[in-house]
Motif scaffolding. Structure first.
Motif, short mmCIF file in Angstrom:
data_model
loop_
_atom_site.label_atom_id
_atom_site.label_comp_id
_atom_site.label_asym_id
_atom_site.label_seq_id
_atom_site.Cartn_x
_atom_site.Cartn_y
_atom_site.Cartn_z
N MET A 136 32.45 73.46 -12.98
CA MET A 136 31.96 74.39 -13.97
C MET A 136 31.88 75.78 -13.35
SD MET A 136 29.00 72.19 -15.98
CE MET A 136 27.78 73.27 -15.36
N ASN A 137 32.62 76.70 -13.90
CA ASN A 137 32.61 78.05 -13.38
C ASN A 137 31.44 78.88 -13.90
OD1 ASN A 137 34.90 77.59 -11.89
ND2 ASN A 137 36.27 78.20 -13.53
N ARG A 138 31.09 78.69 -15.16
CA ARG A 138 29.99 79.43 -15.75
C ARG A 138 28.71 78.63 -15.60
NH1 ARG A 138 31.27 80.38 -21.64
NH2 ARG A 138 29.29 81.45 -21.53
N ASN A 139 27.60 79.33 -15.58
CA ASN A 139 26.31 78.65 -15.50
C ASN A 139 25.44 79.15 -16.64
OD1 ASN A 139 24.02 77.32 -14.91
ND2 ASN A 139 23.69 78.25 -12.92
N ASP A 140 25.68 78.57 -17.80
CA ASP A 140 24.82 78.87 -18.95
C ASP A 140 24.47 77.54 -19.61
OD1 ASP A 140 26.96 78.08 -20.57
OD2 ASP A 140 27.59 80.11 -20.96
N GLY A 141 23.54 77.58 -20.48
CA GLY A 141 23.08 76.35 -21.12
C GLY A 141 24.17 75.60 -21.84
N PHE B 280 18.74 69.55 -15.30
CA PHE B 280 18.71 70.97 -14.94
C PHE B 280 19.93 71.30 -14.11
CE2 PHE B 280 17.46 74.49 -12.16
CZ PHE B 280 16.99 75.40 -13.09
N TYR B 281 20.65 72.37 -14.49
CA TYR B 281 21.80 72.86 -13.73
C TYR B 281 21.42 74.21 -13.17
CZ TYR B 281 26.62 73.93 -12.48
OH TYR B 281 27.76 74.24 -11.80
N GLY B 282 21.30 74.28 -11.84
CA GLY B 282 20.76 75.47 -11.20
C GLY B 282 21.77 76.44 -10.63
N LYS C 93 24.69 75.54 -8.47
CA LYS C 93 25.68 74.69 -9.13
C LYS C 93 25.48 73.22 -8.81
CE LYS C 93 28.73 78.46 -9.69
NZ LYS C 93 29.68 78.91 -10.53
N GLN C 94 24.23 72.81 -8.86
CA GLN C 94 23.89 71.40 -8.70
C GLN C 94 23.04 70.96 -9.87
OE1 GLN C 94 22.13 70.42 -4.92
NE2 GLN C 94 24.15 70.16 -4.06
N PHE C 95 23.22 69.71 -10.24
CA PHE C 95 22.40 69.11 -11.29
C PHE C 95 21.18 68.46 -10.68
CE2 PHE C 95 26.51 69.21 -13.42
CZ PHE C 95 26.17 69.60 -14.70
N GLU C 96 20.09 68.52 -11.40
CA GLU C 96 18.89 67.76 -11.08
C GLU C 96 18.54 66.95 -12.32
OE1 GLU C 96 16.25 70.59 -8.17
OE2 GLU C 96 15.57 70.25 -10.21
N ILE C 97 18.05 65.73 -12.09
CA ILE C 97 17.60 64.90 -13.20
C ILE C 97 16.18 64.45 -12.89
CG2 ILE C 97 17.98 62.76 -14.46
CD1 ILE C 97 20.98 63.14 -13.94
N HIS C 98 15.29 64.71 -13.85
CA HIS C 98 13.87 64.39 -13.72
C HIS C 98 13.40 63.60 -14.94
CE1 HIS C 98 12.89 67.43 -10.56
NE2 HIS C 98 13.88 68.09 -11.11
N TYR C 99 12.44 62.69 -14.73
CA TYR C 99 11.62 62.21 -15.84
C TYR C 99 10.63 63.33 -16.08
CZ TYR C 99 13.47 57.48 -15.44
OH TYR C 99 14.30 56.39 -15.44
N LEU C 100 10.72 64.01 -17.21
CA LEU C 100 9.94 65.23 -17.42
C LEU C 100 8.45 64.98 -17.37
CD1 LEU C 100 9.92 68.25 -17.85
CD2 LEU C 100 10.13 67.85 -20.31
N HIS C 101 7.97 63.88 -17.94
CA HIS C 101 6.53 63.65 -17.96
C HIS C 101 5.96 63.50 -16.55
CE1 HIS C 101 7.97 59.50 -17.77
NE2 HIS C 101 6.77 59.17 -17.33
#
Length: 144
Positions: A1-6, A101-103, A106-114
């Motif tokens: 992914m070259n762009r970093n937007d939502g 979350f993509y920061g 340029k890495q993804f993070e995955i969280h249980y939000l609660h």
């Protein structure tokens, strides 16, 4: 992914979910933002509803060009009040609310939000460049 937007991050997650549907017991539905529908629909609780092997997940995708981690971006500054309320209600009902979350690095993070809301020091279920590896870690081996 070259762009970093939502939208780019959401598209990467959707592409991965389409791939997962062909390989695993998985299905999903995209929930559109009320803003993109010109406020003609009420706010949705997340970006995607996902069913994977008998479990139900809500996935909300966030992105930042400034922050490299969701912890640094801050939960309250990243998620709307409606999304945080939805997270509380859906997890109280026993369902999984997931933050992808993509920061800036340029890495993804995955969280249980609660769990992240309860303890901001918790590490993500996954951190890395591959959303495919991240969602597989979550669905096949991620722990609460």
């Amino acid at each position: 992914m070259n762009r970093n937007d939502g939208k780019t991050a959401e598209a990467a997650v959707q592409k991965c979910l389409v791939w997962l549907e062909t390989k695993y017991p998985c299905t999903f539905n995209r929930l559109y933002d009320s803003r993109s529908a010109r406020n003609l629909i009420p706010p949705n609780p997340a970006d995607f509803i996902v069913g994977f092997d008998g479990k139900f997940y809500l996935l909300e995708v966030k992105s930042s060009i400034k922050f490299d981690t969701l912890k640094r971006a801050g939960v309250n500054g990243t998620f709307s009040a409606n999304q945080l309320l939805s997270c509380r209600l859906w997890t109280r009902a026993g369902l999984n609310y997931i933050a992808v979350f993509y920061g800036a690095k340029k890495q993804f993070e995955i969280h249980y939000l609660h769990t992240l809301i309860e303890d901001p020091k918790l590490e993500p279920v996954y951190r890395g460049a591959s959303i495919e590896d991240g969602l597989l870690t979550l669905f096949l081996g991620g722990s609460k």
